[in-house]
Design an enzyme around this catalytic site. Structure first.
Site, PDB file in Angstrom:
ATOM      1  N   HIS A 139       0.817  -1.220   0.000  1.00 16.14           N
ATOM      2  CA  HIS A 139       0.000   0.000   0.000  1.00 16.14           C
ATOM      3  C   HIS A 139       0.850   1.270   0.000  1.00 16.14           C
ATOM      4  CE1 HIS A 139       0.314  -0.395   4.535  1.00 16.14           C
ATOM      5  NE2 HIS A 139       0.530   0.907   4.395  1.00 16.14           N
ATOM      6  N   ASP A 171      -0.662  -7.539   0.695  1.00 16.84           N
ATOM      7  CA  ASP A 171      -0.086  -6.237   1.048  1.00 16.84           C
ATOM      8  C   ASP A 171       1.432  -6.315   1.191  1.00 16.84           C
ATOM      9  OD1 ASP A 171      -0.089  -3.535   1.436  1.00 16.84           O
ATOM     10  OD2 ASP A 171      -0.757  -3.598   3.522  1.00 16.84           O
ATOM     11  N   SER A 247       4.780   1.171   8.361  1.00 17.53           N
ATOM     12  CA  SER A 247       4.360   0.184   7.371  1.00 17.53           C
ATOM     13  C   SER A 247       5.557  -0.448   6.681  1.00 17.53           C
ATOM     14  CB  SER A 247       3.486   0.846   6.294  1.00 17.53           C
ATOM     15  OG  SER A 247       2.126   0.760   6.618  1.00 17.53           O
TER      16      SER A 247
END
Length: 297
Positions: A139, A171, A247
């Site tokens: 993402h 992801d 992330s």
């Protein structure tokens, strides 16, 4: 995360996913003759209504200059920038084995910056082999076309990164940088060796602050949440403090082995980390990365 006035937040299925109820089945109505219980149930429904799973990339403007701390972008005109020391883990009240784990992990963890027409996003990643392949979250790459991805090494050097491939369902994405980066590959925890209650470290670049290490424990295993575009997936839950920018960074155990890829937090709307974070189990992340590398070289 709050965002300065006039600056947009990201939009898409990864940012605010459908609500989850981490406490179990839906709350049922309580008869009116139990007013105290009914009030508690209403409070609980109100709390859960604001709980969302939020991906941990940072996005255009939300850092208010946070990338300067990572050594990536130039400071804005008129901004003062203090000299940035080499990243080192905090040691106060941290067991010696976690200090050693941080020292093991930091040389292989990078900041990832993506620029594109949709804005600028930032996250983290980590090296997995001596060919300088880097695992990160898919993402993060949605901010650009994939043609302008920069990796910032632990020592502040920057390298253009090739996007080897992407797997939105899990992801997971894989990048590759020049061998001159000389990143240290992180060890991967053996399957089935992660336990609830064991100490872990989240390593990455929250809010653009590269080389940040936070400590916690594994709060739960096989927690089902919606991550990526693949629907509900089993995740590692942790209370290690993770925030936007984490992330793609590793969640490592006390031996410095990666047990998961930090991806999302549960948060009350308008708030930040509340001590409930989620990581993609490393077995699944490794499987996705191996498939990407096999297809892309």
């Amino acid at each position: 995360m709050s965002t300065p006035t006039g600056l947009g937040e990201p939009r898409g299925p990864w940012f605010v996913s459908p609500r989850i109820d981490p406490y179990g089945p839906p709350v049922v109505d309580v008869p009116e003759e139990q007013p105290a219980v009914a009030r508690a149930a209403r409070w609980r429904r109100t709390l859960l209504a604001g709980l969302a799973v939020v991906a941990l990339s940072t996005v255009s403007g939300a850092l208010a200059g946070g990338y300067v701390a990572s050594g990536g972008d130039s400071p804005r005109p008129g901004a003062s920038v203090a000299a940035q020391p080499s990243p080192t883990p905090a040691v106060a009240n941290v067991p010696p084995d976690l200090v050693a784990a941080a020292a093991t992990a930091l040389p292989g963890v990078v900041s990832v910056q993506v620029r594109g027409n949709g804005g600028t996003a930032g996250g983290s990643g980590f090296a997995i082999d001596d060919k300088q392949h880097i695992i990160t979250n898919d993402h993060i790459l949605d901010a650009g076309s994939g043609d302008d991805v920069i990796v910032v090494a632990p020592d502040g050097r920057t390298f253009p990164a090739e996007v080897v491939g992407r797997d939105p369902g899990s992801d997971i994405a894989v990048l590759r940088v020049d061998p001159a980066a000389n990143l240290t590959p992180l060890a991967i925890a053996a399957p089935g060796t992660t336990s609830v209650g064991e100490p872990v470290l989240a390593v990455g670049s929250p809010l653009g602050l590269s080389g940040t290490v936070t400590a916690g424990i594994v709060s739960a295993l096989d927690r089902e949440v919606r991550l990526g575009t693949g629907g509900r997936q089993k995740a590692v839950q942790t209370d290690a403090s993770i925030n936007p920018g984490n992330s793609g960074g590793p969640l490592v155990n006390a031996r410095g082995e990666v047990v998961g890829v930090n991806t999302a937090i549960a948060t009350l709307e308008g708030g930040g980390s509340i001590g409930i974070g989620f990581a993609i189990p490393i077995e699944r992340a490794q499987q996705s990365a191996d498939g990407i590398i096999g297809r892309g070289g």
